[in-house]
Write an enzyme that holds these catalytic residues in place. Structure first.
Site, mmCIF file in Angstrom:
data_model
loop_
_atom_site.group_PDB
_atom_site.id
_atom_site.type_symbol
_atom_site.label_atom_id
_atom_site.label_comp_id
_atom_site.label_asym_id
_atom_site.label_seq_id
_atom_site.Cartn_x
_atom_site.Cartn_y
_atom_site.Cartn_z
ATOM 1 N N ASP A 179 -27.897 -36.008 -62.332
ATOM 2 C CA ASP A 179 -28.185 -35.157 -63.489
ATOM 3 C C ASP A 179 -29.595 -35.448 -63.997
ATOM 4 O O ASP A 179 -30.394 -34.548 -64.250
ATOM 5 C CB ASP A 179 -27.131 -35.460 -64.576
ATOM 6 C CG ASP A 179 -27.098 -34.387 -65.641
ATOM 7 O OD1 ASP A 179 -27.813 -33.379 -65.500
ATOM 8 O OD2 ASP A 179 -26.351 -34.558 -66.623
ATOM 9 N N LYS B 129 -27.381 -47.810 -57.916
ATOM 10 C CA LYS B 129 -27.719 -48.936 -58.789
ATOM 11 C C LYS B 129 -26.783 -50.082 -58.403
ATOM 12 O O LYS B 129 -26.135 -50.707 -59.267
ATOM 13 C CB LYS B 129 -27.553 -48.514 -60.266
ATOM 14 C CG LYS B 129 -28.001 -49.539 -61.282
ATOM 15 C CD LYS B 129 -29.502 -49.675 -61.412
ATOM 16 C CE LYS B 129 -29.876 -50.822 -62.324
ATOM 17 N NZ LYS B 129 -31.336 -51.042 -62.408
ATOM 18 N N TYR C 236 -18.956 -39.111 -65.353
ATOM 19 C CA TYR C 236 -18.668 -37.819 -65.959
ATOM 20 C C TYR C 236 -17.186 -37.457 -65.898
ATOM 21 O O TYR C 236 -16.810 -36.345 -66.231
ATOM 22 C CB TYR C 236 -19.514 -36.728 -65.297
ATOM 23 C CG TYR C 236 -20.967 -36.750 -65.737
ATOM 24 C CD1 TYR C 236 -21.539 -37.911 -66.218
ATOM 25 C CD2 TYR C 236 -21.760 -35.623 -65.678
ATOM 26 C CE1 TYR C 236 -22.863 -37.949 -66.625
ATOM 27 C CE2 TYR C 236 -23.087 -35.651 -66.074
ATOM 28 C CZ TYR C 236 -23.637 -36.817 -66.548
ATOM 29 O OH TYR C 236 -24.941 -36.855 -66.948
ATOM 30 N N ASP D 253 -33.825 -46.660 -60.749
ATOM 31 C CA ASP D 253 -34.994 -46.792 -61.635
ATOM 32 C C ASP D 253 -36.290 -46.786 -60.838
ATOM 33 O O ASP D 253 -37.276 -46.129 -61.212
ATOM 34 C CB ASP D 253 -34.885 -48.032 -62.539
ATOM 35 C CG ASP D 253 -34.239 -49.218 -61.859
ATOM 36 O OD1 ASP D 253 -33.547 -49.036 -60.840
ATOM 37 O OD2 ASP D 253 -34.423 -50.356 -62.329
#
Ligand code: NAD
Length: 349
Positions: free
Chosen positions: A240, A182, A130, A216
């Site tokens: 988010d 991740k 971001y 995930d």
């Protein structure tokens, strides 16, 4: 109502915002007054209201006010389309270095997909993808043939957000913090977060447990069995997405509050937007911003007021069954606020 002398009041900035913002903020003021919450509000504009008042979705007067008070309650802001405006909410996060985004998800009314959900998500608010380091590479006649975006995570920023999550867990007596990442694919960008997070976790060994999940897998596990999580801390983009996911576990955005916390300022808001489709119709549910106000009361050390406000919301929704349309009721914004104001005033009697 007993009004604290002006000198004992806590200065705070109030941004009514756009769309349903002014309605839900007015409802919130009515309830906070009945509760005797000792804020000295400085009303300022933002979003489209800021553009109309001062030609900027985040006018200088609003920034100056937050700089002075270090505390703000904000209604939703519409981001003007076109014209190169950046989201005022994102600008406020950057301007005041509001590095922690706190999103609790707690069951408010029974009968949803799950009962008794009580999760806290802590999202890093300034780094990651971001940061907006984006550009296009033209190929042939296509000026936007390739889009490139760079994410930035720092060791210091990762330590800071994970430490915030652990400190918050200790303060609230929570048992476990889960680091979500991740690092199997984004080895540098989110590996640094995992590494720094594990380091910080060691300082809390024996007090707060720590585990970690790949984002995930975490998303699936949250849907299948959310009770295995307690406090989740993660990077900006994953935070988010997962914060909306956990809001979904407790019935959607209508009751989801959020806080943006930095060392020098804190900004409290509803997670939902300005809902232009129902603005001005008296249909808006002010619960999310009321819960954000409860977080603000916690933040300034007025836990008794915060507890009374949450208890009032619970009683009005679940015992008195006064609810707005989005929760299956027939109450207007104002009649719900009136019922809640009466309830919290009765706690003071
Ligand atoms: P939205 O959250 O405003 O609305 C989505 C749906 O939920 C609508 O049907 C709306 O009527 C309903 N809804 C939202 N809040 C409600 C409430 N309190 N009570 C009852 N129903 C409610 O999302 P959107 O339509 O995608 O966005 C509208 C505007 O809000 C956009 O300009 C967007 O940029 C802005 N926005 C601002 C913030 C913020 O300031 N934090 C957050 C999200 C969106």
């Amino acid at each position: 109502m007993t009004v604290a002398p002006a000198s004992n009041k806590i200065p705070a900035t109030l941004i009514p915002g756009d769309g349903i913002g002014p309605e839900i903020v007015a409802a919130t003021m009515k309830v906070l007054d009945a509760l005797g919450a000792p804020f000295d509000w400085d009303v300022q504009q933002g979003g489209m209201a800021g553009v109309e008042a001062a030609g900027d979705p985040l006018p200088k007067a609003t920034l100056d006010s937050i700089r002075r008070t270090g505390l703000a309650l904000k209604g939703p802001l519409s981001t003007p389309l076109g014209g190169g405006y950046r989201s005022a909410t994102v600008r406020m996060r950057e301007e005041f270095q509001l590095y922690a985004n706190l999103r609790p998800a707690k069951t408010l009314t029974p009968g949803g997909r799950y009962e008794d959900i009580d999760l806290i998500l802590v999202r890093e608010n300034l780094e990651g993808l971001y940061v907006g380091f984006e550009h296009y590479i033209p190929i042939g006649s296509d000026p936007h043939a390739v889009a490139v975006s760079s994410g930035v995570n720092t060791r210091e920023g990762s330590r800071r957000i994970v430490r915030y999550a652990f400190e918050h867990a200790v303060k609230l007596g929570r048992k476990k913090v889960t680091l979500v990442h991740k690092a199997n694919v984004l080895k540098a960008l989110t590996g640094i977060f995992l590494e720094a997070g594990r380091e910080v976790a060691k300082e809390y060994e024996g007090r707060v447990a720590c585990d970690d999940r790949i984002v995930d897998a975490c998303a699936m596990q949250l849907v299948l069995n959310p009770y295995q999580f307690d406090v989740i801390v993660t990077t900006n983009l994953f935070g988010d997405i997962l914060s909306d996911l956990i809001a979904g576990l407790v019935g959607g955005l209508g009751a989801a509050p959020g806080a943006n916390i930095g060392d020098k300022a804190a900004l409290f808001e509803a997670v939902h937007g300005s809902a232009p489709d129902i603005a001005g119709k008296g249909l808006a549910n002010p619960t999310a911003i009321l819960l954000a106000a409860a977080m603000m009361l916690d933040h300034v050390g007025l836990q008794n007021h915060a507890t009374a406000l949450r208890k009032g919301i619970d009683t009005v929704l679940n015992v008195d069954k006064v609810r707005t349309g989005d929760l299956g009721g027939t109450a207007s914004t104002d009649s719900y606020a009136a019922a809640l104001a009466q309830k919290v005033a009765s706690y003071r009697a």
